[in-house]
Write an enzyme that holds these catalytic residues in place. Structure first.
Site, mmCIF file in Angstrom:
data_model
loop_
_atom_site.group_PDB
_atom_site.id
_atom_site.type_symbol
_atom_site.label_atom_id
_atom_site.label_comp_id
_atom_site.label_asym_id
_atom_site.label_seq_id
_atom_site.Cartn_x
_atom_site.Cartn_y
_atom_site.Cartn_z
ATOM 1 N N ARG A 121 0.834 -1.199 0.000
ATOM 2 C CA ARG A 121 0.000 0.000 0.000
ATOM 3 C C ARG A 121 0.873 1.255 0.000
ATOM 4 N NH1 ARG A 121 -5.115 1.625 -1.235
ATOM 5 N NH2 ARG A 121 -6.150 2.812 0.371
ATOM 6 N N THR A 403 -8.712 0.892 -10.785
ATOM 7 C CA THR A 403 -8.112 -0.260 -10.115
ATOM 8 C C THR A 403 -8.220 -1.494 -11.016
ATOM 9 O OG1 THR A 403 -8.764 0.676 -8.007
ATOM 10 C CG2 THR A 403 -8.182 -1.634 -7.958
ATOM 11 N N THR A 421 -3.703 -0.682 -7.774
ATOM 12 C CA THR A 421 -4.407 0.575 -8.069
ATOM 13 C C THR A 421 -3.487 1.794 -8.051
ATOM 14 O OG1 THR A 421 -6.344 1.882 -7.399
ATOM 15 C CG2 THR A 421 -4.959 1.089 -5.634
ATOM 16 N N GLU A 442 -3.558 8.101 -3.643
ATOM 17 C CA GLU A 442 -4.104 7.184 -2.630
ATOM 18 C C GLU A 442 -4.403 7.871 -1.303
ATOM 19 O OE1 GLU A 442 -5.694 3.833 -3.243
ATOM 20 O OE2 GLU A 442 -3.883 4.089 -4.450
ATOM 21 N N ASP A 445 -7.779 8.325 0.247
ATOM 22 C CA ASP A 445 -8.471 7.261 0.999
ATOM 23 C C ASP A 445 -8.408 7.512 2.511
ATOM 24 O OD1 ASP A 445 -9.485 5.884 -1.091
ATOM 25 O OD2 ASP A 445 -8.077 4.222 -1.042
ATOM 26 N N GLY A 491 -13.247 -1.132 -8.104
ATOM 27 C CA GLY A 491 -14.516 -0.428 -7.876
ATOM 28 C C GLY A 491 -14.579 0.388 -6.609
ATOM 29 N N GLY A 492 -13.421 0.847 -6.104
ATOM 30 C CA GLY A 492 -13.426 1.715 -4.927
ATOM 31 C C GLY A 492 -14.067 1.016 -3.741
HETATM 32 N N1 GLU Z 1 -8.180 3.374 -3.500
HETATM 33 C C1 GLU Z 1 -9.121 2.310 -3.482
HETATM 34 C C2 GLU Z 1 -8.869 1.394 -2.318
HETATM 35 O O1 GLU Z 1 -7.768 1.177 -1.963
HETATM 36 C C3 GLU Z 1 -9.047 1.470 -4.702
HETATM 37 C C4 GLU Z 1 -9.321 2.259 -5.883
HETATM 38 C C5 GLU Z 1 -10.657 2.048 -6.428
HETATM 39 O O2 GLU Z 1 -10.985 0.976 -6.941
HETATM 40 O O3 GLU Z 1 -11.414 2.981 -6.336
HETATM 41 O O4 GLU Z 1 -9.778 0.863 -1.795
#
Ligand code: GLU
Length: 588
Positions: A121, A403, A421, A442, A445, A491-492
Site C-alpha cells: 500500500r 483499479t 491501483t 491514494e 483514501d 470499484g473503490g
Molecule cells: N483506493 C481504493 C482502495 O484502496 C481502490 C481504488 C478504487 O478501486 O477505487 O480501496
C-alpha cells in the site's frame, strides 16, 4: 523474449491489412497496417470465460491476460505471471494501476499450503499531517477535482517493491525479475489500440490531465485532442523506465534518479504541490501481514486485512448472513433487505475502526469472530431498515471502476489474488516527466476531516508514514481444505460488495460463475441500498424496500471482478471476467 502469438481474427486482420495496402497501391502507411494487426490482437484473446485443465489467468485486459498465459505456459508460476501482467496493465490501463501506485497481494503456496498476504500500500510522506486536506477555513477541499488532483494526495508508491518482494520469495526463478518486464516493454513500444473505456476516461478527465505537461503530452495530440478509441497509444517513456529498472534494479526507483524525479514532480506539481521527499521513497517497506480468515457455511474465506478494510468487512458481512438462510429468501424483497442490512452493519464497523494497524489499534479478531457476527445480526429487523447517516459514509467514488484485479492459478496449484491501483482514474493525473507513469492519489483514501463531531480524531486520519485504509479485497475460498475460488474486484468502496455479491451468488444460490458474475449487484455502504439496473427496474421489490425505509439508488455498474473457479470433480479450472469491464480469461 516473450512474444504474442496471433491466431484467428488477428491473422485475418493482418491479411486484410496487407490486401488493403496492395489495394491502395502501397499508399497505406505502416501505422495503419500495424493498427489492423493490433486491433486483431486486441480482440482475439478477449475471451470472457475460459476453461483449462492446468492453469488459468484472468485479468482486466486481454494483453495482460495473454502475457500471464505465456509465462504460465513457459513454466513460470502464478507469481511470475501476475508480475508480467501487472507491467502490461501499467501500459494498457495507465488509468488504473502501475509503478506509481500500490496494491495487496495474496499468495497461496501449493506445497506448504500457506497463504501469504503482502501489503504494498502507498504510504503518506513523513511531512503529512491530519489537516492536510483542509482549507484555511477548516473545510475539506472539494473531492473532485481538487483533492484528487496534483501532488498533495500522492502516497509513496509500493507496487514495484511489492512485486520484487513476492518474486524473490515465491517466483519460480525460471524468469528473472527484469525479464518479466519484457511483454510490457514490447506493448509500450509497439503501441496498442486505445480501449473504449480508456478513450471515455481520457475525455472525462482531460481537464485534470492537461494540468500536467507530461500527462498532456502522453494522452493528447498537439492540438489538445484526446486519443480516440482504437487509435494507437505508445508509451516510450514508460518503456525506458522499465528498461532502466531492468538494468539497475528497483533501487533506481526508490533511491536513484527516478526517486529524485518523483519527489520533484510531487513537490513542484503545478496544482496542489505535495509533501514527498526522496527519503520517503528510500524508507518505503513492503509489509507481510496476517491474512484474515473467516468461515461461511461450509467454506473458509481468506482475504486481506488492515490497512485494507476488504477482508474484515467481507468476512463480517458473510458471517452475519451466516445466521440466516439466504438461499431460502433468494432475491426477493426480504432477501435483498437482509443482504443490504448485513452489509450496512459491517460497513458501519469498518468506517469506525479500520485504518493502518501500525498506527491505530483495531479489534480485528473481534470483527471477524462468529460471536460478534451473531451480536450484529440481532440488529436486523424485517420490518424496517436501520437508519444511516450519510455523513458517516466514506466519500462516494465517482462511479468509475478504476483499479485492477488479477486472479491466477498455475499448474502446480499456486494461486495469486492481487488487487492493484493508483486510486482514482489516472490517479493524481500527475505523470512523472520523462518517466511515463502516473502517480497515485491514494492519500484521498484517508478521511479528509480528521476529527469526528465531538472533536475526537478518527482512526483513518492522515498522518506521516501512515497507510490509508483501503477497500481492496483479494480473496481465496476453500472447501474442506481445497481451493474453490479466487476472486477480487475493482470499484473503490464498492469492491467489497461486488466480491460479496459474487460469493453469495455461487455459494448460496448455486449459480455458475458466469451467472454469478452477470447477476445485478446489490450493495450497501452504510447508506442507501444501491442496485444495478435489472433489479432496480423491479418496481415491486423497490417499493417494498422503500416502504421499510431503504433509500434506493440506481447504479448501472458496480465493480469489475476477475475470478477463477475450481471444479475438482471434472479436473477443470474455469476463469471468468466481469462483463462490466474489458478483461479476459485464458487457460490451458
Ligand atoms: N483506493 C481504493 C482502495 O484502496 C481502490 C481504488 C478504487 O478501486 O477505487 O480501496
Amino acid at each position: 523474449m516473450l512474444r504474442f502469438r496471433s491466431n484467428g481474427f488477428p491473422r485475418f486482420c493482418v491479411k486484410f491489412g496487407v490486401l488493403f495496402a496492395i489495394f491502395l497501391r502501397y499508399t497505406i502507411t505502416m501505422r495503419t497496417l500495424i493498427s489492423f494487426l493490433l486491433i486483431g490482437l486486441l480482440f482475439s484473446p478477449q475471451l470472457r470465460a475460459a476453461q483449462g485443465k492446468h492453469a488459468m489467468a484472468v485479468t482486466s485486459d486481454p494483453y495482460a491476460t495473454k502475457a500471464a498465459l505465456e509465462i504460465l505456459k513457459q513454466g513460470g508460476n502464478a507469481v511470475d505471471a501476475a508480475i508480467a501482467a501487472q507491467w502490461v496493465l501499467n501500459v494498457v490501463e495507465p488509468q488504473s494501476s502501475g509503478i506509481g501506485g500500490g496494491g495487496f497481494f495474496l499468495y497461496y503456496d501449493a506445497v506448504t499450503k500457506q497463504i501469504h498476504a503482502f501489503d504494498g500500500r502507498e504510504q503518506a510522506p513523513q511531512d503529512a499531517y491530519p489537516d492536510m486536506f483542509l482549507d484555511e477555513n477548516g473545510f475539506p477541499f472539494p473531492y473532485y477535482p481538487d483533492r484528487i488532483t496534483g501532488g498533495l494526495a500522492v502516497g509513496v508508491p509500493g507496487t514495484l517493491k511489492l512485486l520484487q518482494v513476492v518474486h524473490s520469495r515465491f517466483g519460480s526463478k525460471k524468469f528473472s525479475f527484469s525479464e518479466l518486464f519484457g511483454p510490457a516493454i514490447e506493448v509500450a513500444e509497439r503501441g496498442f489500440p486505445v480501449s473504449k473505456r480508456l478513450a471515455r476516461y481520457l475525455e472525462e478527465h482531460k481537464k485534470r490531465l492537461k494540468l500536467f505537461p507530461a500527462s498532456r503530452q502522453t494522452f493528447f495530440n498537439p492540438e489538445g485532442k484526446s486519443l480516440e478509441v482504437h487509435s494507437l497509444l505508445f508509451m516510450p517513456d514508460l518503456a525506458e523506465t522499465f528498461k532502466l529498472v531492468q538494468k539497475e534494479g528497483i533501487r533506481v526507483f526508490y533511491e536513484g534518479e527516478i526517486a529524485k524525479d518523483i519527489a520533484k514532480a510531487v513537490r513542484e506539481a503545478p496544482f496542489h504541490p505535495g509533501l514527498m521527499s526522496e527519503d520517503d521513497l528510500s524508507f518505503y517497506r513492503v509489509k507481510e501481514r496476517n491474512p484474515i480468515r473467516g468461515r461461511y457455511r461450509q467454506y473458509d474465506v481468506f482475504s486481506m486485512g488492515p490497512p485494507s478494510s476488504g477482508g474484515t468487512t467481507l468476512i463480517e458481512t458473510l458471517q452475519i448472513l451466516g445466521f440466516f438462510d439466504l438461499a431460502y429468501y433468494g432475491k426477493t424483497a426480504d432477501g435483498i433487505h437482509l443482504f443490504s442490512e448485513a452489509q450496512k452493519l459491517a460497513f458501519q464497523d469498518r468506517n469506525h475502526w479500520l485504518a493502518d494497524p501500525d498506527y491505530v489499534e483495531i479489534p480485528t479478531e473481534k470483527i471477524v469472530s462468529l460471536e460478534f457476527a451473531e451480536e450484529r445480526s440481532q440488529a436486523i429487523r424485517w420490518e424496517y431498515a436501520i437508519p444511516t447517516t450519510q455523513a458517516a459514509m466514506s466519500p462516494l467514488n465517482l462511479g468509475a471502476s478504476h483499479t485492477s484485479h488479477l486472479s491466477i492459478v498455475d499448474e502446480w496449484g499456486n494461486m495469486v489474488s492481487y488487487t492493484t491501483t493508483i486510486e482514482s482514474v489516472f490517479g493524481s493525473a500527475l505523470m512523472v516527466p520523462g518517466r511515463g507513469f502516473l502517480l497515485n492519489n491514494e492519500l484521498t483514501d484517508f478521511e479528509a476531516v480528521p476529527k469526528d463531531d465531538k472533536g475526537k480524531p478518527v482512526a483513518n486520519a492522515p498522518e506521516g508514514g501512515k497507510r490509508p485504509m483501503s477497500s481492496m479485497t483479494p480473496t481465496f475460498i476453500f472447501r474442506e481444505g481445497k481451493p474453490l475460488m479466487i476472486v477480487g474486484a475493482a470499484g473503490g468502496t464498492k469492491i467489497i460488495g461486488a466480491v460479496l455479491n459474487i460469493l453469495t451468488n455461487v455459494l448460496d444460490f448455486g449459480m455458475s460463475l458466469n451467472d454469478a458474475m452477470n447477476a445485478p449487484r446489490i450493495i450497501n455502504r452504510y447508506g442507501p441500498t444501491e442496485m444495478e439496473t435489472f433489479l432496480y427496474e423491479n418496481q415491486t421489490i423497490v417499493h417494498d424496500l422503500e416502504r421499510r425505509g431503504h433509500p434506493i439508488r440506481h447504479e448501472p455498474s458496480m465493480g469489475i471482478a476477475q475470478a477463477v473457479w475450481f471444479d475438482e470433480d471434472n479436473h477443470a479450472v474455469y476463469g471468468e471476467t466481469d462483463p462490466r469491464g474489458e478483461g479476459s480469461a485464458l487457460g490451458y
